[in-house]
Design an enzyme around this catalytic site. Structure first.
Site, PDB file in Angstrom:
ATOM      1  N   GLU A  36      62.301  -7.051 -68.310  1.00  0.00           N
ATOM      2  CA  GLU A  36      61.569  -7.787 -67.272  1.00  0.00           C
ATOM      3  C   GLU A  36      62.455  -8.418 -66.203  1.00  0.00           C
ATOM      4  O   GLU A  36      62.186  -8.267 -65.002  1.00  0.00           O
ATOM      5  CB  GLU A  36      60.662  -8.847 -67.911  1.00  0.00           C
TER       6      GLU A  36
HETATM    7  N1  ACO Z   1      55.454   3.728 -67.077  1.00  0.00           N
HETATM    8  C1  ACO Z   1      54.880   4.877 -66.671  1.00  0.00           C
HETATM    9  N2  ACO Z   1      55.295   6.093 -67.077  1.00  0.00           N
HETATM   10  C2  ACO Z   1      56.323   6.132 -67.947  1.00  0.00           C
HETATM   11  C3  ACO Z   1      56.948   4.975 -68.423  1.00  0.00           C
HETATM   12  C4  ACO Z   1      56.474   3.714 -67.951  1.00  0.00           C
HETATM   13  N3  ACO Z   1      56.975   2.540 -68.372  1.00  0.00           N
HETATM   14  N4  ACO Z   1      57.936   5.317 -69.279  1.00  0.00           N
HETATM   15  C5  ACO Z   1      57.920   6.662 -69.332  1.00  0.00           C
HETATM   16  N5  ACO Z   1      56.939   7.155 -68.532  1.00  0.00           N
HETATM   17  C6  ACO Z   1      56.593   8.560 -68.285  1.00  0.00           C
HETATM   18  C7  ACO Z   1      57.639   9.228 -67.416  1.00  0.00           C
HETATM   19  O1  ACO Z   1      57.361   8.979 -66.055  1.00  0.00           O
HETATM   20  C8  ACO Z   1      57.460  10.653 -67.824  1.00  0.00           C
HETATM   21  O2  ACO Z   1      56.340  11.175 -67.151  1.00  0.00           O
HETATM   22  P1  ACO Z   1      56.379  12.709 -66.574  1.00  0.00           P
HETATM   23  O3  ACO Z   1      56.484  13.574 -67.814  1.00  0.00           O
HETATM   24  O4  ACO Z   1      55.066  12.825 -65.878  1.00  0.00           O
HETATM   25  O5  ACO Z   1      57.560  12.793 -65.689  1.00  0.00           O
HETATM   26  C9  ACO Z   1      57.107  10.574 -69.298  1.00  0.00           C
HETATM   27  O6  ACO Z   1      56.650   9.252 -69.526  1.00  0.00           O
HETATM   28  C10 ACO Z   1      58.306  10.787 -70.209  1.00  0.00           C
HETATM   29  O7  ACO Z   1      59.319   9.895 -69.786  1.00  0.00           O
HETATM   30  P2  ACO Z   1      60.870  10.347 -69.750  1.00  0.00           P
HETATM   31  O8  ACO Z   1      61.597   9.336 -68.919  1.00  0.00           O
HETATM   32  O9  ACO Z   1      60.956  11.767 -69.338  1.00  0.00           O
HETATM   33  O10 ACO Z   1      61.198  10.215 -71.306  1.00  0.00           O
HETATM   34  P3  ACO Z   1      62.580   9.868 -71.982  1.00  0.00           P
HETATM   35  O11 ACO Z   1      62.335  10.002 -73.440  1.00  0.00           O
HETATM   36  O12 ACO Z   1      63.695  10.643 -71.358  1.00  0.00           O
HETATM   37  O13 ACO Z   1      62.864   8.326 -71.606  1.00  0.00           O
HETATM   38  C11 ACO Z   1      62.310   5.994 -71.483  1.00  0.00           C
HETATM   39  C12 ACO Z   1      62.048   7.355 -72.179  1.00  0.00           C
HETATM   40  C13 ACO Z   1      63.736   5.533 -71.775  1.00  0.00           C
HETATM   41  C14 ACO Z   1      61.306   5.045 -72.073  1.00  0.00           C
HETATM   42  C15 ACO Z   1      62.164   6.136 -69.953  1.00  0.00           C
HETATM   43  O14 ACO Z   1      60.942   6.828 -69.676  1.00  0.00           O
HETATM   44  C16 ACO Z   1      62.113   4.801 -69.221  1.00  0.00           C
HETATM   45  O15 ACO Z   1      63.122   4.190 -68.974  1.00  0.00           O
HETATM   46  N6  ACO Z   1      60.890   4.365 -68.857  1.00  0.00           N
HETATM   47  C17 ACO Z   1      60.699   3.136 -68.075  1.00  0.00           C
HETATM   48  C18 ACO Z   1      60.866   1.896 -68.945  1.00  0.00           C
HETATM   49  C19 ACO Z   1      60.601   0.617 -68.171  1.00  0.00           C
HETATM   50  O16 ACO Z   1      61.315   0.238 -67.262  1.00  0.00           O
HETATM   51  N7  ACO Z   1      59.510  -0.115 -68.533  1.00  0.00           N
HETATM   52  C20 ACO Z   1      59.142  -1.366 -67.939  1.00  0.00           C
HETATM   53  C21 ACO Z   1      59.574  -2.503 -68.860  1.00  0.00           C
HETATM   54  S1  ACO Z   1      59.213  -4.121 -68.223  1.00  0.00           S
HETATM   55  C22 ACO Z   1      57.717  -4.566 -68.884  1.00  0.00           C
HETATM   56  O17 ACO Z   1      57.220  -3.990 -69.809  1.00  0.00           O
HETATM   57  C23 ACO Z   1      56.968  -5.729 -68.283  1.00  0.00           C
END
Ligand code: ACO
Length: 260
Positions: free
Chosen positions: A151
């Site tokens: 966050e």
């Molecule tokens: N929101 C929306 N879509 C997501 C999210 C997310 N938080 N996390 C993953 N996805 C989607 C990706 O866009 C991808 O979609 P696509 O297949 O259409 O391209 C699919 O899920 C798979 O994600 P990858 O990144 O390809 O999967 P990988 O296993 O390599 O990585 C990981 C997983 C590390 C979780 C990565 O997706 C990531 O960093 N996601 C964002 C995490 C983030 O910043 N979350 C916010 C936290 S703050 C809070 O919760 C308030």
């Protein structure tokens, strides 16, 4: 068996709830998005909590697919938002904090002393996903588990009830360091920081959780519930207060048994 109440509703929120004997399992079921969370999912988690039958003694929270939970669906921050989800949650709105309270309700029910909650974590648990794992009483991690309180890196504070358990578990200095760097903690370090009760090979996660569930079910149900409530109260009590609470709990427990 699946719980009848609002199954379609929970499915629409990306959740599954199943009950088998005294064990409920809540599954985040949006693996194609790494179980990214939306307001519907948070509200669905609260509804899942409300529909847990009274004889349930253990609640397992798990994520389908390679990740436990990637936190908030980042499309919430885009102009298009997430299809089907409400738009325009603004801090200027007088109901803003009330909305967050509704989301937090999806987390707080996991502390109910009626049952023990276990997070079964594989892959990433980020932001709201890490906070969900922190809301559970116990955490069983696969060796590929990764925690991150993302966050602050996104210009937000963690607001899904995770800050208190984090500080309680790792202490204030480490909690500050983890949150304010938003760095990732792997399973080995999580165990060192007491963020994991157990770390097991990825393929053994379900079996390890099943073993823990069986062990938790082996003790007396009423005694287990009363003991969890006592332990939860301990940090806020003096020794004298806690000793009095133990006496009162024992009397209540034994009286109920004699009456029953
Ligand atoms: N929101 C929306 N879509 C997501 C999210 C997310 N938080 N996390 C993953 N996805 C989607 C990706 O866009 C991808 O979609 P696509 O297949 O259409 O391209 C699919 O899920 C798979 O994600 P990858 O990144 O390809 O999967 P990988 O296993 O390599 O990585 C990981 C997983 C590390 C979780 C990565 O997706 C990531 O960093 N996601 C964002 C995490 C983030 O910043 N979350 C916010 C936290 S703050 C809070 O919760 C308030």
């Amino acid at each position: 068996m699946s719980v009848s109440a609002d199954v379609a509703d929970l499915t629409g929120a990306g959740l599954e709830l199943s009950i088998s004997g005294n064990v409920a399992t809540v599954t985040l079921a949006r693996p194609e998005r790494r179980n990214a969370m939306t307001p519907s999912m948070w509200r669905g988690l609260a509804r899942a909590g409300e529909s847990i039958p009274p004889d349930v003694r253990v609640v397992v929270v798990r994520g389908a697919g390679p990740s436990f939970c990637a936190g908030i669906d980042l499309r919430m921050f885009s102009p298009d938002g997430v299809p089907g989800e409400e738009r325009g949650l603004s801090a200027a709105d007088p109901g803003f904090q009330e909305s967050i309270a509704g989301f937090q309700a999806g987390y707080t029910w996991l502390r109910n002393p009626a049952f023990v909650s276990i997070a079964a974590v594989q892959g990433h648990a980020i932001g709201g996903g890490f906070q969900l794992a922190l809301s559970c009483d116990l955490r069983v991690l696969a060796e590929d588990a990764r925690f991150c309180m993302k966050e602050p890196a996104l210009g937000l504070v963690p607001d899904l009830t995770g800050t208190k358990p984090l500080v309680d578990i790792v202490g204030l200095p480490r909690a500050i360091e983890l949150c304010l760097t938003a760095r990732t903690v792997d399973a080995r370090e999580a165990a060192q920081l007491r963020l994991a009760e157990l770390v097991v090979p990825v393929a053994d996660l379900d079996a390890a959780v099943a073993d823990l569930v069986a062990a938790l079910l082996s003790t007396d149900a009423a005694a287990a519930r009363a003991t969890k409530a006592l332990l939860q109260a301990a940090p806020g009590n003096s020794l004298e207060q806690q000793a009095a609470a133990e006496r009162a709990a024992q009397a209540t427990l034994l009286r109920a048994r004699q009456a029953g």
